[in-house]
Motif scaffolding. Sequence first.
Motif, PDB file in Angstrom:
ATOM      1  N   UNK A 138       0.829  -1.203   0.000  1.00  0.00           N
ATOM      2  CA  UNK A 138       0.000   0.000   0.000  1.00  0.00           C
ATOM      3  C   UNK A 138       0.869   1.261   0.000  1.00  0.00           C
ATOM      4  N   UNK A 139       1.884   1.236   0.843  1.00  0.00           N
ATOM      5  CA  UNK A 139       2.782   2.400   0.918  1.00  0.00           C
ATOM      6  C   UNK A 139       3.453   2.627  -0.432  1.00  0.00           C
ATOM      7  N   UNK A 140       3.844   1.541  -1.045  1.00  0.00           N
ATOM      8  CA  UNK A 140       4.523   1.628  -2.325  1.00  0.00           C
ATOM      9  C   UNK A 140       3.577   2.173  -3.390  1.00  0.00           C
ATOM     10  N   UNK A 141       2.347   1.684  -3.373  1.00  0.00           N
ATOM     11  CA  UNK A 141       1.354   2.152  -4.341  1.00  0.00           C
ATOM     12  C   UNK A 141       1.108   3.641  -4.157  1.00  0.00           C
ATOM     13  N   UNK A 142       1.011   4.063  -2.900  1.00  0.00           N
ATOM     14  CA  UNK A 142       0.806   5.484  -2.606  1.00  0.00           C
ATOM     15  C   UNK A 142       1.972   6.303  -3.128  1.00  0.00           C
ATOM     16  N   UNK A 143       3.174   5.790  -2.876  1.00  0.00           N
ATOM     17  CA  UNK A 143       4.397   6.464  -3.305  1.00  0.00           C
ATOM     18  C   UNK A 143       4.432   6.598  -4.834  1.00  0.00           C
ATOM     19  N   UNK A 144       4.075   5.530  -5.507  1.00  0.00           N
ATOM     20  CA  UNK A 144       4.086   5.555  -6.971  1.00  0.00           C
ATOM     21  C   UNK A 144       3.041   6.534  -7.492  1.00  0.00           C
ATOM     22  N   UNK A 145       1.863   6.502  -6.886  1.00  0.00           N
ATOM     23  CA  UNK A 145       0.803   7.423  -7.289  1.00  0.00           C
ATOM     24  C   UNK A 145       1.249   8.866  -7.066  1.00  0.00           C
ATOM     25  N   UNK A 146       1.902   9.095  -5.925  1.00  0.00           N
ATOM     26  CA  UNK A 146       2.363  10.451  -5.602  1.00  0.00           C
ATOM     27  C   UNK A 146       3.387  10.924  -6.634  1.00  0.00           C
ATOM     28  N   UNK A 147       4.324  10.048  -6.956  1.00  0.00           N
ATOM     29  CA  UNK A 147       5.351  10.444  -7.923  1.00  0.00           C
ATOM     30  C   UNK A 147       4.766  10.718  -9.297  1.00  0.00           C
ATOM     31  N   UNK A 148       3.720   9.995  -9.653  1.00  0.00           N
ATOM     32  CA  UNK A 148       3.156  10.272 -10.972  1.00  0.00           C
ATOM     33  C   UNK A 148       2.380  11.588 -10.948  1.00  0.00           C
ATOM     34  N   UNK A 149       1.805  11.933  -9.785  1.00  0.00           N
ATOM     35  CA  UNK A 149       1.207  13.262  -9.628  1.00  0.00           C
ATOM     36  C   UNK A 149       2.262  14.352  -9.753  1.00  0.00           C
ATOM     37  N   UNK A 150       3.387  14.116  -9.077  1.00  0.00           N
ATOM     38  CA  UNK A 150       4.485  15.074  -9.125  1.00  0.00           C
ATOM     39  C   UNK A 150       4.934  15.269 -10.570  1.00  0.00           C
ATOM     40  N   UNK A 151       5.048  14.152 -11.288  1.00  0.00           N
ATOM     41  CA  UNK A 151       5.461  14.227 -12.692  1.00  0.00           C
ATOM     42  C   UNK A 151       4.484  15.076 -13.509  1.00  0.00           C
ATOM     43  N   UNK A 152       3.203  14.803 -13.306  1.00  0.00           N
ATOM     44  CA  UNK A 152       2.157  15.540 -14.021  1.00  0.00           C
ATOM     45  C   UNK A 152       2.262  17.043 -13.743  1.00  0.00           C
ATOM     46  N   UNK A 153       2.409  17.375 -12.456  1.00  0.00           N
ATOM     47  CA  UNK A 153       2.499  18.775 -12.068  1.00  0.00           C
ATOM     48  C   UNK A 153       3.761  19.445 -12.602  1.00  0.00           C
ATOM     49  N   UNK A 154       4.844  18.659 -12.576  1.00  0.00           N
ATOM     50  CA  UNK A 154       6.127  19.216 -12.987  1.00  0.00           C
ATOM     51  C   UNK A 154       6.122  19.516 -14.487  1.00  0.00           C
ATOM     52  N   UNK A 155       5.513  18.626 -15.264  1.00  0.00           N
ATOM     53  CA  UNK A 155       5.435  18.843 -16.710  1.00  0.00           C
ATOM     54  C   UNK A 155       4.647  20.099 -17.040  1.00  0.00           C
TER      55      UNK A 155
END
Length: 284
Positions: free
Chosen positions: A15-32
């Motif tokens: 679960x923690x890993x899934x959250x982390x992955x989801x968070x990083x993909x949000x970060x990627x989206x925002x950063x782009x």
Amino acid sequence: HAKQAGRGTCVLFTRALATEIAYRSLVEQELRAADLDKEMSVVFQPLWSVRANGIYGFEALARWTTPALGSVRPDIFIAVAERCGLMGGLSEVMFRKALVEAERWPSHLLLSFNLSAKDISSTQTLTRLLTILEESRFDPHRLILELTETAMLENLNEAFRNLERIRELGIGIALDDFGVGQSSLGQVHRLPISKIKIDQSFVREIDSNGVARNIVRTIMDLARNLDCTCIVEGIETAEQANILSSLGCELMQGYYFGRPLEPTAALERVQSSEQAKPALKAIG
Ligand code: C2E
Ligand code: MG
Ligand code: MG
Ligand code: MG
């Protein structure tokens, strides 16, 4: 019971890993989508000289706050930027911002700026960064570029050529986070470095752990043999500062000497005649 606990741990981990992955993909989206020039800012952490008993420069550190995510940790957005091919642009924005501030400092102060592996292995990015430096009024001899060993060893030939270019301009090169990660001693002596930054992980145990003390001593010997100066990072207490000072450390950085500061606060800290100087025991 053990089996259950094991399974529970596994579920939590997933679960923690899934959250982390989801968070990083949000970060990627925002950063782009981000307007880096608007959203990125720079803070400056004091670099402390024991001999001068004062600030001799600042390390520029990136900060990013977005409407959607709030403030995002640098190690996260830097890693995401590297992976998405956005690092070059981010470094340019940060370098410009750092230089604009540093141009207003008294001329004895150095600026230390972090480069990523992507920057040093890309001749194009490096050329842009050096152009930004040229267009500023900042003296290259007052600039230090911080790199990790992994960064320098990735894409070795390109990196070597770029490091030589940097050195020829009189810019210093610091080996950041020394002693952790995949750093191996194998190549260190070939790199044209002028400073070694000993990672804060060694400092954390320095008051309780003789081994940590010996490691720091050994790295300092190595630095001396390589004609490098040593900086110790992550010093949080007077006790740590005193122990390190007694080991012969001259340059220090950490919350004890100052947290990263907004540009105006950094300048004020230098200008105020009564800089709060943490008193280090005089070491004879
Ligand atoms: P770094 O270059 O090793 O920077 C030192 C980090 O340790 C900073 O974290 C700083 O705030 C933190 N630190 C300093 N003193 C202490 C202390 O006494 N105790 C503790 N616990 N921490 C301390 P920050 O700002 O979160 O940056 C993390 C990393 O992100 C940096 O590590 C650097 O690798 C990277 N980074 C930050 N800004 C930039 C940038 O503009 N460009 C690039 N390429 N990387 C950056
Ligand atoms: Mg650094
Ligand atoms: Mg570091
Ligand atoms: Mg670090």
